[in-house]
Design an enzyme around this catalytic site. Structure first.
Site, PDB file in Angstrom:
ATOM      1  N   PRO A 289       0.825  -1.211   0.000  1.00 46.37           N
ATOM      2  CG  PRO A 289       0.065  -0.926   2.204  1.00 46.37           C
ATOM      3  CD  PRO A 289       0.927  -1.812   1.340  1.00 46.37           C
TER       4      PRO A 289
ATOM      5  CE  LYS B 200       8.402   2.503  -6.871  1.00 46.79           C
ATOM      6  NZ  LYS B 200       8.209   3.501  -7.916  1.00 46.79           N
TER       7      LYS B 200
ATOM      8  CE  LYS C  62       0.927   3.146 -17.569  1.00 51.19           C
ATOM      9  NZ  LYS C  62       1.026   2.804 -16.167  1.00 51.19           N
TER      10      LYS C  62
ATOM     11  CG  ASN D 232       5.752   3.050 -18.216  1.00 50.06           C
ATOM     12  OD1 ASN D 232       4.896   2.201 -18.022  1.00 50.06           O
ATOM     13  ND2 ASN D 232       5.608   4.288 -17.777  1.00 50.06           N
TER      14      ASN D 232
ATOM     15  CG  ASN E 267       6.870  12.681 -18.567  1.00 47.43           C
ATOM     16  OD1 ASN E 267       7.974  12.483 -18.072  1.00 47.43           O
ATOM     17  ND2 ASN E 267       5.757  12.149 -18.079  1.00 47.43           N
TER      18      ASN E 267
ATOM     19  CG  ASN F 125       3.080  14.299 -15.172  1.00 53.42           C
ATOM     20  OD1 ASN F 125       2.514  15.372 -15.005  1.00 53.42           O
ATOM     21  ND2 ASN F 125       2.495  13.118 -15.062  1.00 53.42           N
TER      22      ASN F 125
ATOM     23  CD  GLU G 269       8.411  -0.076 -11.060  1.00 57.32           C
ATOM     24  OE1 GLU G 269       7.840   0.886 -11.602  1.00 57.32           O
ATOM     25  OE2 GLU G 269       7.802  -1.063 -10.584  1.00 57.32           O
TER      26      GLU G 269
HETATM   27  N1  LIG Z   1       2.181   5.664  -8.439  1.00 57.59           N
HETATM   28  C1  LIG Z   1       1.516   5.669  -9.603  1.00 57.59           C
HETATM   29  O1  LIG Z   1       0.885   6.661  -9.978  1.00 57.59           O
HETATM   30  C2  LIG Z   1       1.515   4.433 -10.468  1.00 57.59           C
HETATM   31  C3  LIG Z   1       0.658   4.400 -11.579  1.00 57.59           C
HETATM   32  C4  LIG Z   1       0.626   3.238 -12.364  1.00 57.59           C
HETATM   33  C5  LIG Z   1       1.412   2.163 -12.043  1.00 57.59           C
HETATM   34  N2  LIG Z   1       2.246   2.225 -10.972  1.00 57.59           N
HETATM   35  C6  LIG Z   1       3.072   1.057 -10.668  1.00 57.59           C
HETATM   36  O2  LIG Z   1       2.617   0.506  -9.447  1.00 57.59           O
HETATM   37  C7  LIG Z   1       3.721  -0.083  -8.731  1.00 57.59           C
HETATM   38  C8  LIG Z   1       3.829   0.574  -7.365  1.00 57.59           C
HETATM   39  O3  LIG Z   1       4.141   1.945  -7.554  1.00 57.59           O
HETATM   40  P1  LIG Z   1       4.001   3.010  -6.388  1.00 57.59           P
HETATM   41  O4  LIG Z   1       4.269   4.331  -7.011  1.00 57.59           O
HETATM   42  O5  LIG Z   1       2.737   2.818  -5.658  1.00 57.59           O
HETATM   43  O6  LIG Z   1       5.245   2.585  -5.464  1.00 57.59           O
HETATM   44  P2  LIG Z   1       5.475   2.859  -3.911  1.00 57.59           P
HETATM   45  O7  LIG Z   1       6.939   2.709  -3.685  1.00 57.59           O
HETATM   46  O8  LIG Z   1       4.792   4.121  -3.497  1.00 57.59           O
HETATM   47  O9  LIG Z   1       4.686   1.661  -3.196  1.00 57.59           O
HETATM   48  C9  LIG Z   1       5.186   0.362  -3.087  1.00 57.59           C
HETATM   49  C10 LIG Z   1       4.874  -0.103  -1.674  1.00 57.59           C
HETATM   50  O10 LIG Z   1       5.152  -1.500  -1.563  1.00 57.59           O
HETATM   51  C11 LIG Z   1       5.615  -1.718  -0.246  1.00 57.59           C
HETATM   52  N3  LIG Z   1       6.279  -3.020  -0.184  1.00 57.59           N
HETATM   53  C12 LIG Z   1       7.477  -3.394  -0.669  1.00 57.59           C
HETATM   54  N4  LIG Z   1       7.723  -4.684  -0.366  1.00 57.59           N
HETATM   55  C13 LIG Z   1       6.656  -5.143   0.326  1.00 57.59           C
HETATM   56  C14 LIG Z   1       6.335  -6.382   0.926  1.00 57.59           C
HETATM   57  N5  LIG Z   1       7.172  -7.409   0.898  1.00 57.59           N
HETATM   58  N6  LIG Z   1       5.139  -6.511   1.553  1.00 57.59           N
HETATM   59  C15 LIG Z   1       4.276  -5.459   1.610  1.00 57.59           C
HETATM   60  N7  LIG Z   1       4.544  -4.237   1.067  1.00 57.59           N
HETATM   61  C16 LIG Z   1       5.723  -4.094   0.440  1.00 57.59           C
HETATM   62  C17 LIG Z   1       6.552  -0.554   0.002  1.00 57.59           C
HETATM   63  O11 LIG Z   1       6.816  -0.408   1.382  1.00 57.59           O
HETATM   64  C18 LIG Z   1       5.716   0.579  -0.596  1.00 57.59           C
HETATM   65  O12 LIG Z   1       4.842   1.128   0.373  1.00 57.59           O
HETATM   66  C19 LIG Z   1       4.957   0.143  -9.633  1.00 57.59           C
HETATM   67  O13 LIG Z   1       5.161  -0.984 -10.447  1.00 57.59           O
HETATM   68  C20 LIG Z   1       4.554   1.333 -10.471  1.00 57.59           C
HETATM   69  O14 LIG Z   1       5.254   1.387 -11.713  1.00 57.59           O
HETATM   70  C21 LIG Z   1       2.312   3.338 -10.156  1.00 57.59           C
HETATM   71  C1  LIG Z   2       2.795   7.681 -18.001  1.00 53.17           C
HETATM   72  C2  LIG Z   2       4.052   8.026 -17.206  1.00 53.17           C
HETATM   73  C3  LIG Z   2       5.271   7.837 -18.070  1.00 53.17           C
HETATM   74  C4  LIG Z   2       3.847   9.505 -16.905  1.00 53.17           C
HETATM   75  O1  LIG Z   2       4.876  10.101 -16.188  1.00 53.17           O
HETATM   76  C5  LIG Z   2       4.085   7.195 -15.904  1.00 53.17           C
HETATM   77  O2  LIG Z   2       3.687   5.883 -16.200  1.00 53.17           O
HETATM   78  C6  LIG Z   2       5.425   7.161 -15.188  1.00 53.17           C
HETATM   79  O3  LIG Z   2       5.950   8.221 -14.887  1.00 53.17           O
HETATM   80  O4  LIG Z   2       5.920   6.039 -14.916  1.00 53.17           O
END
Ligand SMILES: NC(=O)c1ccc[n+]([C@@H]2O[C@H](COP(=O)([O-])OP(=O)(O)OC[C@H]3O[C@@H](n4cnc5c(N)ncnc54)[C@H](O)[C@@H]3O)[C@@H](O)[C@H]2O)c1
Ligand SMILES: CC(C)(CO)[C@@H](O)C(=O)[O-]
Length: 301
Positions: free
Chosen positions: A8, A78, A185, A189, A203, A252, A267
């Site tokens: 979360p 991640k 997607k 990226n 970007n 962004n 990543e």
């Molecule tokens: N943030 C965005 O807007 C967004 C949008 C689309 C996709 N994503 C993707 O979603 C994924 C997460 O991104 P994010 O920005 O939320 O990252 P983040 O770092 O904010 O969240 C990841 C969370 O996972 C937790 N975590 C790590 N290992 C763990 C474990 N073993 N058990 C429980 N929790 C654990 C971390 O403590 C952290 O709170 C990535 O792959 C990212 O590319 C993010």
């Molecule tokens: C769409 C995107 C490239 C916008 O910044 C986003 O997926 C990111 O930053 O990883």
């Protein structure tokens, strides 16, 4: 439907918080730290795209074994944490469908090491979420979300999850071809993230400058050739799609730029790095992605 959100952070708190607010029985399963402590003590502070902030009560734990059976696990760690997070949470996986909402390639295959392929779902989302401070997440941008079975035909669980997310305010489509959705997607990226991180630009510079446009195009063209060799039939022009996203998110800072700027691991392995390794398997040269990957790894080091 009982849901667990594994990881979360920014996006996991957004999805988990919205589901909780709409009445779904959801537990956030995180790692010990300030964010989980704040969520447990005060609930989630969620700042909405219109700037208003609300507080949502959430169930949060650091102990997956205490959660009990769930129908769906949303994987929101991640990409580099997928395997270890699932290994720590096997008690959640007994009967659950497991849905990744992560960016990058390889996450569904990693999930399939833990549950049968029929229970592996993959989602993509263009919503943007930012962890502002412990317990406080900003829903920064609204976008499309899609979900589907990754290895098999659409299951009732995929349909039910899409409905639950839509009811929670995250409009979600069910897709029959989840691998294609994930790849589309990834191609965005691959074109944007490493280049903006290394050049330290927003970007939009990849759409409105010649060098930016060239790097984006070459990285995406190489990756699209690997996608085709992987058996993925793209329905859109991937270079045009990536440029469109760069323009739409012109101001962004990409997630990889933010990670590098803050000295965090990126990543890159699941994005350009995975293009390089899959390219090798297919005998496709990917020099631009190889260089971007090496430079990001160098910067991380
Ligand atoms: N943030 C965005 O807007 C967004 C949008 C689309 C996709 N994503 C993707 O979603 C994924 C997460 O991104 P994010 O920005 O939320 O990252 P983040 O770092 O904010 O969240 C990841 C969370 O996972 C937790 N975590 C790590 N290992 C763990 C474990 N073993 N058990 C429980 N929790 C654990 C971390 O403590 C952290 O709170 C990535 O792959 C990212 O590319 C993010
Ligand atoms: C769409 C995107 C490239 C916008 O910044 C986003 O997926 C990111 O930053 O990883």
């Amino acid at each position: 439907m009982r849901v667990a959100v594994l990881g979360p952070g920014a996006i996991g708190s957004l999805f988990g918080g919205r589901l909780a607010r709409s009445g779904v029985d959801v537990t956030l399963v995180g790692r010990p730290g300030d964010h989980v402590t704040a969520l447990d003590r005060d609930g989630l502070r969620l700042t909405l795209p219109d700037g208003t902030t609300e507080r949502v009560a959430v169930d949060v734990t650091t102990d997956p074994a205490g959660v009990g059976p769930v129908d769906v696990v949303l994987v929101c760690v991640k990409a580099y944490d997928t395997r270890s997070a699932l290994a720590d949470a096997t008690s959640l996986l007994a009967d659950a469908a497991v849905c990744t909402f992560q960016n990058g390639l390889g996450n569904p295959e990693t999930i399939a090491e833990f549950v049968p392929e029929s229970r592996v779902l993959a989602g993509t989302t263009s919503h943007g979420a930012t962890l502002e401070s412990p317990g406080h997440v900003r829903h920064a941008g609204v976008g499309d979300t899609a979900v589907g079975n990754y290895f098999t035909d659409t299951s009732e669980t995929a349909t039910a999850l899409a409905r639950a997310l839509t009811d929670a305010g995250i409009d979600t489509d069910v897709v029959a071809d989840a691998p294609r959705a994930v790849w589309e997607k990834v191609l965005v990226n691959v074109g944007i993230n490493a280049a903006t991180a290394l050049a330290g630009v927003p970007n939009g510079r990849l759409a409105d400058t010649d060098p930016g446009e060239r790097v984006l195009r070459r990285a995406v063209e190489e990756a699209a050739a690997v996608a085709a060799a992987d058996g993925v039939e793209l329905t859109t022009d991937p270079v045009a799609a990536a440029s469109r996203v760069a323009r739409r998110t012109a101001e962004n800072h990409s997630s990889m730029r933010q990670d590098l700027d803050r000295g965090r691991k990126t990543e890159i392995d699941a994005l350009n790095g995975e293009i390089v390794s899959r390219g090798r398997e297919h005998g496709i040269d990917t020099p631009v992605n190889e260089t971007l990957t090496d430079l990001v790894r160098l910067a991380e080091s």
